[in-house]
Scaffold this motif. Sequence first.
Motif, PDB file in Angstrom:
ATOM      1  N   MET B  24       0.827  -1.208   0.000  1.00  0.00           N
ATOM      2  CA  MET B  24       0.000   0.000   0.000  1.00  0.00           C
ATOM      3  C   MET B  24       0.861   1.258   0.000  1.00  0.00           C
ATOM      4  N   GLY B  27       1.902   1.673  -3.418  1.00  0.00           N
ATOM      5  CA  GLY B  27       0.743   2.126  -4.185  1.00  0.00           C
ATOM      6  C   GLY B  27       0.481   3.611  -4.010  1.00  0.00           C
ATOM      7  N   VAL B  28       0.566   4.081  -2.746  1.00  0.00           N
ATOM      8  CA  VAL B  28       0.342   5.508  -2.468  1.00  0.00           C
ATOM      9  C   VAL B  28       1.424   6.345  -3.153  1.00  0.00           C
ATOM     10  N   ALA B  31       0.670   6.399  -6.840  1.00  0.00           N
ATOM     11  CA  ALA B  31      -0.490   7.269  -7.116  1.00  0.00           C
ATOM     12  C   ALA B  31      -0.085   8.739  -7.031  1.00  0.00           C
ATOM     13  N   VAL B  73      -8.300   7.864  -5.818  1.00  0.00           N
ATOM     14  CA  VAL B  73      -7.563   6.609  -5.589  1.00  0.00           C
ATOM     15  C   VAL B  73      -6.492   6.821  -4.513  1.00  0.00           C
ATOM     16  N   GLY B  74      -5.775   7.958  -4.604  1.00  0.00           N
ATOM     17  CA  GLY B  74      -4.730   8.261  -3.608  1.00  0.00           C
ATOM     18  C   GLY B  74      -5.304   8.395  -2.215  1.00  0.00           C
ATOM     19  N   TYR B  76      -8.105   7.052  -1.114  1.00  0.00           N
ATOM     20  CA  TYR B  76      -8.570   5.725  -0.676  1.00  0.00           C
ATOM     21  C   TYR B  76      -7.388   4.895  -0.158  1.00  0.00           C
ATOM     22  N   MET B  77      -6.290   4.919  -0.937  1.00  0.00           N
ATOM     23  CA  MET B  77      -5.118   4.127  -0.534  1.00  0.00           C
ATOM     24  C   MET B  77      -4.489   4.678   0.746  1.00  0.00           C
ATOM     25  N   THR B  78      -4.532   6.003   0.907  1.00  0.00           N
ATOM     26  CA  THR B  78      -3.996   6.596   2.136  1.00  0.00           C
ATOM     27  C   THR B  78      -4.821   6.141   3.339  1.00  0.00           C
ATOM     28  N   VAL B  80      -6.498   3.349   3.596  1.00  0.00           N
ATOM     29  CA  VAL B  80      -6.144   1.938   3.864  1.00  0.00           C
ATOM     30  C   VAL B  80      -4.771   1.866   4.537  1.00  0.00           C
ATOM     31  N   LEU B  81      -3.860   2.747   4.100  1.00  0.00           N
ATOM     32  CA  LEU B  81      -2.509   2.778   4.690  1.00  0.00           C
ATOM     33  C   LEU B  81      -2.572   3.150   6.180  1.00  0.00           C
TER      34      LEU B  81
END
Lengths: 77, 174
Positions: B24, B27-28, B31, B73-74, B76-78, B80-81
């Motif tokens: 993740m 991924g961040v 992104a 998307v960024g 959302y991933m943040t 989750v992070l």
Amino acid sequence: MPIRVSLDKILMERRMSLTELADRVGVTIANLSILKTGKARAVRFSTLSALCRELDCQPGDLLVYQPGPAEEGEEEG
Amino acid sequence: MRALGPGSVSSFLKLVLDVAYAAMLAGVAAALLMLLAAILFAFNPGLLANVHLPEAERFTDQAPLVVGGLVVVGAYMTGVLIILGALRRIFSTLTAGDPFRPQNVSRLRAIGLALAALELERYAVWGVSAWLPAVDDIRPGFSLTGWFSVLVVFVLAEVFREGARLRREAELTI
């Protein structure tokens, strides 16, 4: 906590050190210090009876109820 | 099966958490880089002429949409992070043999808030996409599962709060 522990006074009367009492009772000095400074939240009956046995006193000699304002962080109930 | 140590459930979970966190994080970062590149190209369309990208012309038309999508998307991933980071820290207290710490209560609450924020973000995306004619593949839908997870996490936070109080009391029992 309105319960005061008069361990200091009894130790002085018995001319006994905290280390000696800790050895006899089987409690660490750190825990006995917590009890002596009034930071303890509870005392087990087993500890209390060992203290009474070694100091030759009654629970009432060790513990005194002194009502006062609730200390910070103390919860009611 | 062992509770702690090598070969235990917790060591497997720790591995999963570490891998997911690293993925993740990557991924961040990806992104963020894509977002920066998209913003750069959106404000300087002339730069696209120097770069050989498939569908470069389509990007020029839909630059705000691409940037918006990357922001979503960024974010959302943040979220989750943040959840994974808090879970890892909670897990480290478990492997240290002392999970009932007051800090874990705030960590669990942070996880609950992050889950709620992720759910709200989904609704925001649906709401905004409904106004955009270019986006037609995002369908609105309400699921109770997400809010149920938020509820479960907040209940667990309260359980941990009581656990931390009991642990403190046990510590001060002589």
